[in-house]
Design a protein around this motif. Structure first.
Motif, PDB file in Angstrom:
ATOM      1  N   VAL A  59       0.832  -1.203   0.000  1.00  0.00           N
ATOM      2  CA  VAL A  59       0.000   0.000   0.000  1.00  0.00           C
ATOM      3  C   VAL A  59       0.865   1.251   0.000  1.00  0.00           C
ATOM      4  O   VAL A  59       0.617   2.195  -0.773  1.00  0.00           O
ATOM      5  N   GLU A  60       1.888   1.289   0.836  1.00  0.00           N
ATOM      6  CA  GLU A  60       2.724   2.480   0.931  1.00  0.00           C
ATOM      7  C   GLU A  60       3.507   2.722  -0.351  1.00  0.00           C
ATOM      8  O   GLU A  60       3.742   3.879  -0.723  1.00  0.00           O
ATOM      9  N   PHE A  61       3.899   1.644  -1.034  1.00  0.00           N
ATOM     10  CA  PHE A  61       4.614   1.815  -2.311  1.00  0.00           C
ATOM     11  C   PHE A  61       3.741   2.546  -3.311  1.00  0.00           C
ATOM     12  O   PHE A  61       4.173   3.506  -3.960  1.00  0.00           O
ATOM     13  N   PHE A  62       2.497   2.109  -3.451  1.00  0.00           N
ATOM     14  CA  PHE A  62       1.622   2.726  -4.442  1.00  0.00           C
ATOM     15  C   PHE A  62       1.118   4.097  -4.010  1.00  0.00           C
ATOM     16  O   PHE A  62       0.804   4.939  -4.849  1.00  0.00           O
ATOM     17  N   ALA A  67       2.077   7.940  -9.924  1.00  0.00           N
ATOM     18  CA  ALA A  67       1.409   6.971 -10.795  1.00  0.00           C
ATOM     19  C   ALA A  67       2.141   6.819 -12.122  1.00  0.00           C
ATOM     20  O   ALA A  67       2.201   5.715 -12.680  1.00  0.00           O
ATOM     21  N   ILE A  68       2.736   7.901 -12.620  1.00  0.00           N
ATOM     22  CA  ILE A  68       3.433   7.820 -13.909  1.00  0.00           C
ATOM     23  C   ILE A  68       4.657   6.910 -13.804  1.00  0.00           C
ATOM     24  O   ILE A  68       4.979   6.171 -14.730  1.00  0.00           O
ATOM     25  N   VAL A  69       5.328   6.920 -12.640  1.00  0.00           N
ATOM     26  CA  VAL A  69       6.476   6.033 -12.426  1.00  0.00           C
ATOM     27  C   VAL A  69       6.007   4.581 -12.375  1.00  0.00           C
ATOM     28  O   VAL A  69       6.664   3.681 -12.925  1.00  0.00           O
ATOM     29  N   GLN A  70       4.883   4.339 -11.728  1.00  0.00           N
ATOM     30  CA  GLN A  70       4.346   2.981 -11.638  1.00  0.00           C
ATOM     31  C   GLN A  70       3.999   2.443 -13.027  1.00  0.00           C
ATOM     32  O   GLN A  70       4.289   1.285 -13.354  1.00  0.00           O
ATOM     33  N   ILE A  71       3.382   3.276 -13.850  1.00  0.00           N
ATOM     34  CA  ILE A  71       3.005   2.849 -15.200  1.00  0.00           C
ATOM     35  C   ILE A  71       4.244   2.530 -16.030  1.00  0.00           C
ATOM     36  O   ILE A  71       4.318   1.485 -16.700  1.00  0.00           O
ATOM     37  N   ALA A  95      -1.241  -1.520 -13.712  1.00  0.00           N
ATOM     38  CA  ALA A  95      -0.659  -0.411 -12.960  1.00  0.00           C
ATOM     39  C   ALA A  95      -1.738   0.439 -12.299  1.00  0.00           C
ATOM     40  O   ALA A  95      -1.670   0.744 -11.101  1.00  0.00           O
ATOM     41  N   LEU A  96      -2.760   0.810 -13.059  1.00  0.00           N
ATOM     42  CA  LEU A  96      -3.836   1.633 -12.506  1.00  0.00           C
ATOM     43  C   LEU A  96      -4.655   0.856 -11.491  1.00  0.00           C
ATOM     44  O   LEU A  96      -5.059   1.390 -10.454  1.00  0.00           O
ATOM     45  N   GLY A  97      -4.918  -0.430 -11.781  1.00  0.00           N
ATOM     46  CA  GLY A  97      -5.723  -1.249 -10.882  1.00  0.00           C
ATOM     47  C   GLY A  97      -5.047  -1.465  -9.539  1.00  0.00           C
ATOM     48  O   GLY A  97      -5.690  -1.367  -8.484  1.00  0.00           O
ATOM     49  N   LEU A  98      -3.751  -1.751  -9.541  1.00  0.00           N
ATOM     50  CA  LEU A  98      -3.037  -1.959  -8.287  1.00  0.00           C
ATOM     51  C   LEU A  98      -2.900  -0.658  -7.514  1.00  0.00           C
ATOM     52  O   LEU A  98      -2.955  -0.649  -6.278  1.00  0.00           O
ATOM     53  N   ASN A  99      -2.728   0.444  -8.240  1.00  0.00           N
ATOM     54  CA  ASN A  99      -2.699   1.746  -7.581  1.00  0.00           C
ATOM     55  C   ASN A  99      -4.014   2.015  -6.866  1.00  0.00           C
ATOM     56  O   ASN A  99      -4.043   2.402  -5.694  1.00  0.00           O
ATOM     57  N   LEU A 100      -5.112   1.787  -7.580  1.00  0.00           N
ATOM     58  CA  LEU A 100      -6.436   2.003  -6.992  1.00  0.00           C
ATOM     59  C   LEU A 100      -6.699   1.021  -5.859  1.00  0.00           C
ATOM     60  O   LEU A 100      -7.325   1.377  -4.846  1.00  0.00           O
TER      61      LEU A 100
END
Length: 220
Positions: A59-62, A67-71, A95-100
């Protein structure tokens, strides 16, 4: 300024196609976030450290990285590290799903903590096992209480989905950039794109506001 506006030069066809892709991204990411966010919240609340800490780190990572780095990380690093090659659309959804999922987990956790202890005790008195108490008592209450936050997070993901354009997903932002380059009309093109994002986001924000006001009335 001698610029002459010409909105007729902008074709809506590609933008509508991009909007459909954006909505597909948003719906898929929300399915991941809403469904998997709840079990993740339960892991966050576990009394067993070996279960709680990995969930907390996830959770803390995301929550603490852009978000742009995660993608970009999913698109470029996952294939190199794990030899897994998926389409750019799939990578964007992950990427978006795990972020959310990470943000929804926090919303669920707050809602779970607000579930009246008396209801859980009643479930124990009725002989419900832990799984049944979670499924029949905790989940319905937590889901109902967290709906405004889930909707807000969902519309944020809709807006952040524009970031997948950098990895060649042909969403609304990607189509707008392409169209602006082809027509030499960036002002008109990006203005229309912004209005499309607004037209989708604004009604949802109004629903969220209505739900919050209704909840305040019911709890007062």
């Amino acid at each position: 300024m001698n610029y002459t506006f010409d909105f007729n030069a902008v074709s809506l066809g590609p933008l509508i196609e991009g909007l459909i892709v954006t909505l597909e991204l948003t719906v898929a990411a929300n399915l991941i976030g809403v469904i998997l966010g709840f079990p993740l919240a339960l892991l966050l609340m576990s009394r067993i450290a070996v279960i709680r800490w990995p969930a907390t780190l996830f959770v803390e990572f995301f929550r603490c990285t852009p978000a742009i780095v995660q993608i970009v990380w999913f698109f470029y690093c996952v294939p190199m590290l794990f030899n897994v090659f998926l389409g750019s659309m799939t990578m964007g959804i992950l990427a978006l799903g795990l972020n959310l999922m990470a943000f929804n987990a926090e919303a669920y956790r707050a809602a779970i903590q607000a579930v009246p202890r008396e209801q859980v005790d009643a479930g124990i008195a009725l002989g419900l096992n832990p799984f049944q108490r979670v499924f029949y008592i905790v989940l319905p209450n937590a889901l109902r209480a967290s709906i405004p936050v889930l909707l807000t997070n969902g519309i944020v993901i809709f807006q952040q989905s524009a970031l997948v354009a950098i990895v060649a997903v042909q969403d609304l932002m990607y189509q707008a950039k392409t169209l602006a380059t082809e027509t030499y009309r960036p002002i008109e093109t990006f203005t229309i794109a912004a209005l499309i994002y607004f037209a989708v986001s604004f009604p949802v924000t109004q629903v969220v506001g209505w739900l919050e006001r209704r909840r305040q009335v019911l709890t007062s």
